[in-house]
Design a protein around this motif. Structure first.
Motif, PDB file in Angstrom:
ATOM      1  N   ASP A  47       0.830  -1.199   0.000  1.00  0.00           N
ATOM      2  CA  ASP A  47       0.000   0.000   0.000  1.00  0.00           C
ATOM      3  C   ASP A  47       0.873   1.260   0.000  1.00  0.00           C
ATOM      4  O   ASP A  47       0.565   2.245  -0.677  1.00  0.00           O
ATOM      5  CB  ASP A  47      -0.919  -0.002   1.227  1.00  0.00           C
ATOM      6  N   GLN A  48       1.976   1.225   0.736  1.00  0.00           N
ATOM      7  CA  GLN A  48       2.873   2.379   0.772  1.00  0.00           C
ATOM      8  C   GLN A  48       3.548   2.601  -0.579  1.00  0.00           C
ATOM      9  O   GLN A  48       3.795   3.745  -0.967  1.00  0.00           O
ATOM     10  CB  GLN A  48       3.908   2.193   1.878  1.00  0.00           C
ATOM     11  N   LYS A  49       3.847   1.531  -1.294  1.00  0.00           N
ATOM     12  CA  LYS A  49       4.415   1.677  -2.630  1.00  0.00           C
ATOM     13  C   LYS A  49       3.462   2.433  -3.560  1.00  0.00           C
ATOM     14  O   LYS A  49       3.885   3.141  -4.475  1.00  0.00           O
ATOM     15  CB  LYS A  49       4.714   0.303  -3.236  1.00  0.00           C
ATOM     16  N   ASN A  50       2.161   2.266  -3.310  1.00  0.00           N
ATOM     17  CA  ASN A  50       1.148   2.892  -4.156  1.00  0.00           C
ATOM     18  C   ASN A  50       0.662   4.233  -3.603  1.00  0.00           C
ATOM     19  O   ASN A  50      -0.368   4.753  -4.032  1.00  0.00           O
ATOM     20  CB  ASN A  50      -0.040   1.943  -4.327  1.00  0.00           C
ATOM     21  N   GLY A  51       1.382   4.761  -2.609  1.00  0.00           N
ATOM     22  CA  GLY A  51       1.034   6.079  -2.091  1.00  0.00           C
ATOM     23  C   GLY A  51       0.210   6.085  -0.825  1.00  0.00           C
ATOM     24  O   GLY A  51      -0.119   7.161  -0.303  1.00  0.00           O
ATOM     25  N   GLY A  52      -0.148   4.911  -0.319  1.00  0.00           N
ATOM     26  CA  GLY A  52      -0.926   4.852   0.915  1.00  0.00           C
ATOM     27  C   GLY A  52      -0.040   4.913   2.157  1.00  0.00           C
ATOM     28  O   GLY A  52       1.190   4.952   2.074  1.00  0.00           O
ATOM     29  N   LEU A  53      -0.684   4.906   3.312  1.00  0.00           N
ATOM     30  CA  LEU A  53       0.050   4.946   4.581  1.00  0.00           C
ATOM     31  C   LEU A  53       0.312   3.557   5.136  1.00  0.00           C
ATOM     32  O   LEU A  53       1.138   3.404   6.041  1.00  0.00           O
ATOM     33  CB  LEU A  53      -0.745   5.756   5.622  1.00  0.00           C
ATOM     34  N   GLY A  54      -0.387   2.556   4.599  1.00  0.00           N
ATOM     35  CA  GLY A  54      -0.221   1.208   5.119  1.00  0.00           C
ATOM     36  C   GLY A  54      -0.636   1.116   6.574  1.00  0.00           C
ATOM     37  O   GLY A  54      -1.514   1.843   7.042  1.00  0.00           O
TER      38      GLY A  54
END
Length: 289
Positions: free
Chosen positions: A83-90
Motif C-alpha cells: 500500500d505504501q508503494k502505491n502512495g498509501g500509509l499502510g
C-alpha cells in the motif's frame, strides 16, 4: 502561662510541618541508584537500510528486522508495504501523528530519565510524551485503562551486591490503545492490543555513557517472544539542546475517510496514488462536478 504554652505548641507544630517535606525528600537516597542523568539517543548501526525508528537498531527496518510474525501478520506487513508503494500509509498510524506507543516510543526521540524511589519517569517528547514506571511495590491493578504507553511496574536490583542498584526490571501490560506498529513500514503488533513487554535497563559495564534496554515483546502476532538489545548513548554536554517537536506541524498527510491525500505547499489537496478518487463532496452541493 497558658498563652506561652499555646505559642510553644504552635511553634513546634509549624517546625514539624516545615521539616516534613525535607524528611520526605531525604527518603530517596540518590547514591543507591545508577546515574542515568542527561540526554540519551538511540544508537543505530550505520549503513543499514531504513529510517532511524526501528525496533532492532542493529538491523534494517521492515522485513530486515526478522520479526517472528505469524503467517497472518506477515501478510498484514506485506500488504502495508505494498500500500505504501502505491502512495498509501499502510499499517503506520504514526504517519498521521497518532502516538506510536510501546514499543515504538522507545525507538525515537531524545530521552531523559527522572528517578525517584517510587517512580521512574522516561521523558520523550514528540507524539509520545512520557512513560511512568512504578517501583513502589504496588500490585497489578484489577483493571487497567487502555493507553498507548501501557501500565508499567518495575523493581530495582543490586546484582553485584555493592549496595547500589544496577538494573531496573520492568513489565508493561495492556490493554493498549491502537493500532500500533514497530516502524514506518507498518511492522505490526496484534490488533487485540494485549501485548506484554519485559525490559531490563542497565548501564554498559565498559562505558557508563551507554544504556542498555533489553526488551522482550510477547504478542499474539508473534510465534515466540522477540528480544532485542536497544542501546542509547548519553550526550556528554552538560547542557544539551532539547528539540521542540510537534508532529502536527508540517505534517502533509491528510486522511479523509479511508484515503490518504497529500497537502501541497500551496495548500491544495493532491492525490497520493494514480487515479485516486477525490474525497466525497456531498456536503458541498454548490461545487460543480
Amino acid at each position: 502561662m497558658c498563652f506561652r504554652s499555646t505559642l510553644s505548641t504552635t511553634a513546634l507544630a509549624l517546625a514539624l510541618a516545615l521539616a516534613m517535606p525535607l524528611s520526605i525528600a531525604k527518603a530517596h537516597d540518590e547514591a543507591k541508584y545508577p546515574n542515568w542523568k542527561g540526554q540519551w539517543r538511540v544508537i543505530l548501526t550505520p549503513g543499514l537500510e531504513g529510517q532511524r525508528v526501528k525496533f532492532d537498531p542493529t538491523k534494517p527496518w521492515g522485513k530486515g528486522q526478522g520479526a517472528p510474525l505469524t503467517p497472518e501478520y506477515q501478510k498484514v506487513h506485506e500488504d502495508s508495504m505494498e500500500d505504501q508503494k502505491n502512495g498509501g500509509l499502510g499499517n503506520y498510524p504514526s504517519a498521521t501523528c497518532h502516538p506510536g506507543g510501546m514499543p515504538r516510543m522507545m525507538s525515537t526521540g531524545e530521552y531523559e530519565y527522572v528517578v525517584s524511589s517510587d517512580t521512574t519517569y522516561i521523558l520523550i517528547g514528540g507524539e509520545d510524551h512520557y512513560r511512568r514506571i512504578f517501583t513502589d511495590g504496588r500490585p497489578w491493578p484489577e483493571r487497567i485503562d487502555p493507553t498507548y504507553a501501557g501500565y508499567s511496574i518495575g523493581r530495582w536490583i543490586d546484582e553485584d551486591g555493592d549496595g547500589k542498584y544496577d538494573v531496573l526490571e520492568v513489565e508493561t501490560r495492556g490493554p493498549f490503545k491502537g493500532p500500533r506498529a514497530y516502524d514506518g513500514t507498518g511492522l505490526p503488533l496484534h490488533s487485540d492490543n494485549m501485548s506484554v513487554f519485559k525490559e531490563r535497563f542497565y548501564l554498559d559495564k565498559t562505558d557508563p555513557n551507554v544504556l542498555h534496554n533489553m526488551i522482550t515483546v510477547i504478542d499474539h502476532a508473534l510465534t515466540r517472544p522477540w528480544t532485542v538489545d536497544k542501546t542509547y548513548r548519553r550526550n556528554t554536554n552538560a547542557r544539551p539542546a532539547w528539540r521542540e517537536f510537534y508532529c502536527v506541524e508540517g505534517n502533509v498527510n491528510l486522511v479523509i475517510g479511508k484515503e490518504n491525500y497529500f497537502m501541497s505547499a500551496d495548500g491544495l489537496l493532491m492525490p497520493t496514488r494514480k487515479e485516486q478518487a477525490p474525497p466525497d463532496l456531498r456536503y458541498f452541493p454548490w461545487v460543480k462536478k
